[in-house]
Design a protein around this motif. Structure first.
Motif, PDB file in Angstrom:
ATOM      1  N   PHE A 261       2.427  60.581  27.675  1.00 48.21           N
ATOM      2  CA  PHE A 261       1.691  61.635  26.899  1.00 48.21           C
ATOM      3  C   PHE A 261       2.267  63.120  27.069  1.00 48.21           C
ATOM      4  N   THR A 262       2.993  63.431  28.097  1.00 53.07           N
ATOM      5  CA  THR A 262       3.356  64.772  28.370  1.00 53.07           C
ATOM      6  C   THR A 262       4.870  65.025  28.478  1.00 53.07           C
ATOM      7  N   TYR A 263       5.585  63.932  28.963  1.00 54.11           N
ATOM      8  CA  TYR A 263       7.018  64.040  29.192  1.00 54.11           C
ATOM      9  C   TYR A 263       7.717  63.751  27.815  1.00 54.11           C
ATOM     10  N   LEU A 264       7.445  62.773  27.425  1.00 51.52           N
ATOM     11  CA  LEU A 264       8.068  62.133  26.211  1.00 51.52           C
ATOM     12  C   LEU A 264       8.157  62.870  24.931  1.00 51.52           C
ATOM     13  N   PRO A 265       7.210  63.600  24.708  1.00 48.68           N
ATOM     14  CA  PRO A 265       7.170  64.476  23.468  1.00 48.68           C
ATOM     15  C   PRO A 265       8.302  65.555  23.660  1.00 48.68           C
ATOM     16  N   THR A 266       8.457  66.041  24.997  1.00 47.00           N
ATOM     17  CA  THR A 266       9.610  66.961  25.176  1.00 47.00           C
ATOM     18  C   THR A 266      11.069  66.127  25.147  1.00 47.00           C
ATOM     19  N   TYR A 267      11.000  65.041  25.837  1.00 47.19           N
ATOM     20  CA  TYR A 267      11.939  64.053  25.940  1.00 47.19           C
ATOM     21  C   TYR A 267      12.569  64.023  24.315  1.00 47.19           C
ATOM     22  N   PHE A 268      11.721  63.774  23.455  1.00 51.53           N
ATOM     23  CA  PHE A 268      12.204  63.580  22.148  1.00 51.53           C
ATOM     24  C   PHE A 268      12.894  64.587  21.479  1.00 51.53           C
ATOM     25  N   THR A 269      12.654  65.898  21.825  1.00 50.95           N
ATOM     26  CA  THR A 269      13.427  66.928  21.434  1.00 50.95           C
ATOM     27  C   THR A 269      14.469  67.530  22.249  1.00 50.95           C
ATOM     28  N   GLN A 270      14.245  67.605  23.467  1.00 56.59           N
ATOM     29  CA  GLN A 270      15.452  67.950  24.322  1.00 56.59           C
ATOM     30  C   GLN A 270      16.518  66.888  24.559  1.00 56.59           C
ATOM     31  N   THR A 271      15.977  65.698  24.822  1.00 60.49           N
ATOM     32  CA  THR A 271      16.955  64.576  25.270  1.00 60.49           C
ATOM     33  C   THR A 271      17.399  63.971  23.982  1.00 60.49           C
ATOM     34  N   LEU A 272      16.632  63.551  23.213  1.00 58.87           N
ATOM     35  CA  LEU A 272      16.761  62.465  21.975  1.00 58.87           C
ATOM     36  C   LEU A 272      17.517  63.312  20.926  1.00 58.87           C
ATOM     37  N   GLY A 273      17.343  64.666  20.804  1.00 64.92           N
ATOM     38  CA  GLY A 273      17.670  65.512  19.917  1.00 64.92           C
ATOM     39  C   GLY A 273      16.915  65.349  18.398  1.00 64.92           C
ATOM     40  N   PHE A 274      15.708  64.543  18.629  1.00 63.85           N
ATOM     41  CA  PHE A 274      14.979  64.750  17.536  1.00 63.85           C
ATOM     42  C   PHE A 274      14.173  65.944  17.020  1.00 63.85           C
ATOM     43  N   THR A 275      13.681  66.090  15.912  1.00 65.23           N
ATOM     44  CA  THR A 275      12.784  67.394  15.620  1.00 65.23           C
ATOM     45  C   THR A 275      11.449  67.310  16.136  1.00 65.23           C
ATOM     46  N   GLU A 276      10.723  68.528  16.072  1.00 63.74           N
ATOM     47  CA  GLU A 276       9.466  68.697  16.549  1.00 63.74           C
ATOM     48  C   GLU A 276       8.593  67.802  15.686  1.00 63.74           C
ATOM     49  N   THR A 277       8.754  67.664  14.566  1.00 61.48           N
ATOM     50  CA  THR A 277       7.980  66.850  13.587  1.00 61.48           C
ATOM     51  C   THR A 277       7.993  65.404  14.016  1.00 61.48           C
ATOM     52  N   ASP A 278       9.428  64.823  14.528  1.00 60.87           N
ATOM     53  CA  ASP A 278       9.431  63.624  14.831  1.00 60.87           C
ATOM     54  C   ASP A 278       8.735  63.323  16.148  1.00 60.87           C
ATOM     55  N   ALA A 279       8.668  64.348  17.172  1.00 71.90           N
ATOM     56  CA  ALA A 279       8.084  64.115  18.388  1.00 71.90           C
ATOM     57  C   ALA A 279       6.408  64.054  18.317  1.00 71.90           C
ATOM     58  N   PHE A 280       6.090  64.901  17.154  1.00 73.23           N
ATOM     59  CA  PHE A 280       4.544  64.758  16.879  1.00 73.23           C
ATOM     60  C   PHE A 280       4.280  63.265  16.281  1.00 73.23           C
ATOM     61  N   ILE A 281       5.080  62.944  15.348  1.00 69.31           N
ATOM     62  CA  ILE A 281       4.762  61.499  14.714  1.00 69.31           C
ATOM     63  C   ILE A 281       4.723  60.552  15.875  1.00 69.31           C
ATOM     64  N   SER A 282       5.606  60.723  16.840  1.00 65.51           N
ATOM     65  CA  SER A 282       5.869  59.621  17.706  1.00 65.51           C
ATOM     66  C   SER A 282       4.580  59.640  18.805  1.00 65.51           C
ATOM     67  N   ILE A 283       4.200  61.132  19.369  1.00 61.32           N
ATOM     68  CA  ILE A 283       3.187  60.725  20.100  1.00 61.32           C
ATOM     69  C   ILE A 283       1.820  60.731  19.433  1.00 61.32           C
ATOM     70  N   THR A 284       1.670  60.886  18.104  1.00 57.46           N
ATOM     71  CA  THR A 284       0.725  60.512  17.318  1.00 57.46           C
ATOM     72  C   THR A 284       0.457  59.068  17.461  1.00 57.46           C
ATOM     73  N   VAL A 285       1.424  58.478  17.079  1.00 52.75           N
ATOM     74  CA  VAL A 285       1.716  56.924  17.007  1.00 52.75           C
ATOM     75  C   VAL A 285       1.009  56.314  18.343  1.00 52.75           C
ATOM     76  N   ALA A 286       1.785  56.872  19.603  1.00 58.67           N
ATOM     77  CA  ALA A 286       1.315  56.232  20.843  1.00 58.67           C
ATOM     78  C   ALA A 286      -0.166  56.618  20.995  1.00 58.67           C
ATOM     79  N   SER A 287      -0.606  57.897  20.588  1.00 59.45           N
ATOM     80  CA  SER A 287      -1.982  57.965  20.899  1.00 59.45           C
ATOM     81  C   SER A 287      -2.971  57.095  20.187  1.00 59.45           C
ATOM     82  N   VAL A 288      -2.672  56.852  18.904  1.00 54.73           N
ATOM     83  CA  VAL A 288      -3.369  55.925  18.219  1.00 54.73           C
ATOM     84  C   VAL A 288      -3.624  54.338  18.927  1.00 54.73           C
TER      85      VAL A 288
END
Length: 440
Positions: A261-288
């Motif tokens: 819930f804390t590291y992976l949203p940053t990991y999505f953008t800084q390491t995987l190169g996805f957008t902030e929107t992509d990271a938001f979608i992913s953390i939202t899905v994980a939270s749900v």
């Protein structure tokens, strides 16, 4: 010894207890979460550097600093809760957390006041950590002591469920602001707004908590004059074993939680190169996923026991972390989101039972003390450092899957601890109130 009481069985009282602990906890963890979600902005404002990784590491180091304050909070608020009651401590900590979070939003940047900026940030994070040290232990004990025996796992799980709500609320707030404001506006002042919101939420949390009564178990101790006069000394003498078990039990609880819930949203953008929107979608899905699973799994722990869920969650992390991190790095956004959801599902299995299992290990006289000390020592050593260690491992090894090994090590440590614990589901709290009834 606490007497058997029935007020926790009353639907109205129980409902108020769950709402009071849950809403306040949501506020606390919204406050704590937005720091992680705004890590890149904070790195830019407080730790200017030509190396983005170095700035991010500094930001996560300050994230970890707050966790090193949590044992101090646990040593202070845990015994206080056993002396003056769980309700009063819950009211104090929500005020401290909200004021310190609001303060972060007010601190000028490094560009404006130089080194005083990161120093003030560290100070306010320390206050956050100190207050958080009183939140989880007091909240878990509060709900455990209100809950009917047959539903204790489900009732206590509302605490961790509300944490996910807080993280999701923080994610939604940050992402919504990012969508409404330009990049320049977000970088200039927009990143501060979530911290300002924390002040208003803190007022709501305080209002709700002040309206609560204390737990039936604690009030019974007050009525019989059996409240511990020196709960810290008593806990160290009679409950050292369950304290150590709590430390080991919640290693993967916290490492898994802060990675997901804390590291992976940053990991999505800084390491995987996805957008902030992509990271938001992913953390939202994980939270749900977590929100959907935690409560049914907690109810299951009331039927089949805590240990089967704890063992399944620890084994799930030990076996599944590496393939799921590999899937994260497959280059596919859909696969990465699925892997994130998979890690959230494993985390849900473990945390659905871990809080109740921990609270059930202690005598009522020292439950807040023992739980708060053990939990916060563990989270300081392993949970708060998880984003930093994960970032460091990936950078040092050049292997973006390396953070999985930290999760695997945490899972093995917690699994070994679970195997030393007795099953406590379905037992009245008074059954574990004697020192001789500690886990074996």
């Amino acid at each position: 010894m606490a007497s058997t009481v029935t007020r926790g069985e009353e639907p109205g009282s129980l409902r108020q207890a769950v709402v009071g602990a849950g809403v306040g906890n949501t506020v606390e963890w919204y406050d704590f979460a937005i720091y992680g979600f705004l890590a890149t902005y904070i790195a830019d404002k407080f730790f200017p550097s030509t190396n983005d990784t170095a700035a991010l590491l500094s930001t996560f180091a300050v994230f970890a600093v707050a966790f090193f304050m949590r044992p101090l909070g646990g040593f202070f608020f845990g015994p206080l809760g056993d002396r003056i009651g769980r309700k009063r401590v819950l009211a104090i900590v929500v005020v401290l957390m909200s004021i310190s979070t609001l303060g972060i939003g007010l601190v000028p940047s490094y560009e404006s006041i130089g080194v005083a900026a990161p120093l003030l940030l560290v100070l306010l994070r320390c206050v956050q950590g100190f207050s958080a040290g009183g939140e989880y232990g007091s909240g878990a004990c509060f709900l455990a002591e209100y809950a009917p025996t047959r539903h204790r796992g489900l009732v206590v799980a509302f605490l961790v469920w509300s944490v996910v709500i807080g993280f999701l609320l923080g994610s939604v707030t940050v992402t919504a602001l990012g969508a409404m404001l330009s990049d320049d506006a977000m970088n200039s002042y927009g990143w501060r707004i979530p911290f300002f919101i924390a002040g208003a939420l803190g007022v709501v949390g305080l209002y709700i908590r002040l309206r609560l009564r204390d737990t039936p178990e604690f009030e019974a101790l007050q009525e019989t004059g059996e409240v511990a006069q020196s709960p810290l000394k008593e806990a160290m003498r009679t409950a050292w074993r369950p304290i150590l078990q709590i430390v080991g039990l919640v290693i993967v609880h916290n490492v898994g939680f802060y990675v997901v819930f804390t590291y992976l949203p940053t990991y999505f953008t800084q390491t995987l190169g996805f957008t902030e929107t992509d990271a938001f979608i992913s953390i939202t899905v994980a939270s749900v996923v977590a929100l959907l699973l935690i409560l049914p799994l907690a109810a299951l722990s009331d039927r089949v026991g805590r240990k089967p869920l704890l063992i399944a969650g620890a084994v799930g992390f030990a076996v599944g972390s590496y393939p799921l991190f590999s899937l994260l790095n497959s280059g596919s956004l859909v696969a990465a989101i699925a892997a994130h959801a998979g890690l959230a599902a494993i985390e849900s299995v473990f945390v659905s039972a871990s809080l109740a299992a921990g609270a059930e290990l202690f005598a009522t006289r020292v439950r807040s003390t023992g739980y708060s000390i053990g939990y916060n020592v563990s989270v300081a050593l392993f949970g708060g450092t998880a984003p930093y260690v994960a970032t460091w491992l990936a950078d040092r090894t050049g292997n973006d899957v390396a953070p999985a090994f930290y999760v695997i090590a945490a899972a093995i440590a917690s699994l070994a601890t679970v195997l030393t614990m007795r099953e406590t589901a379905g037992r009245p709290l008074r059954a574990v109130d004697a020192p001789t009834a500690t886990a074996r």
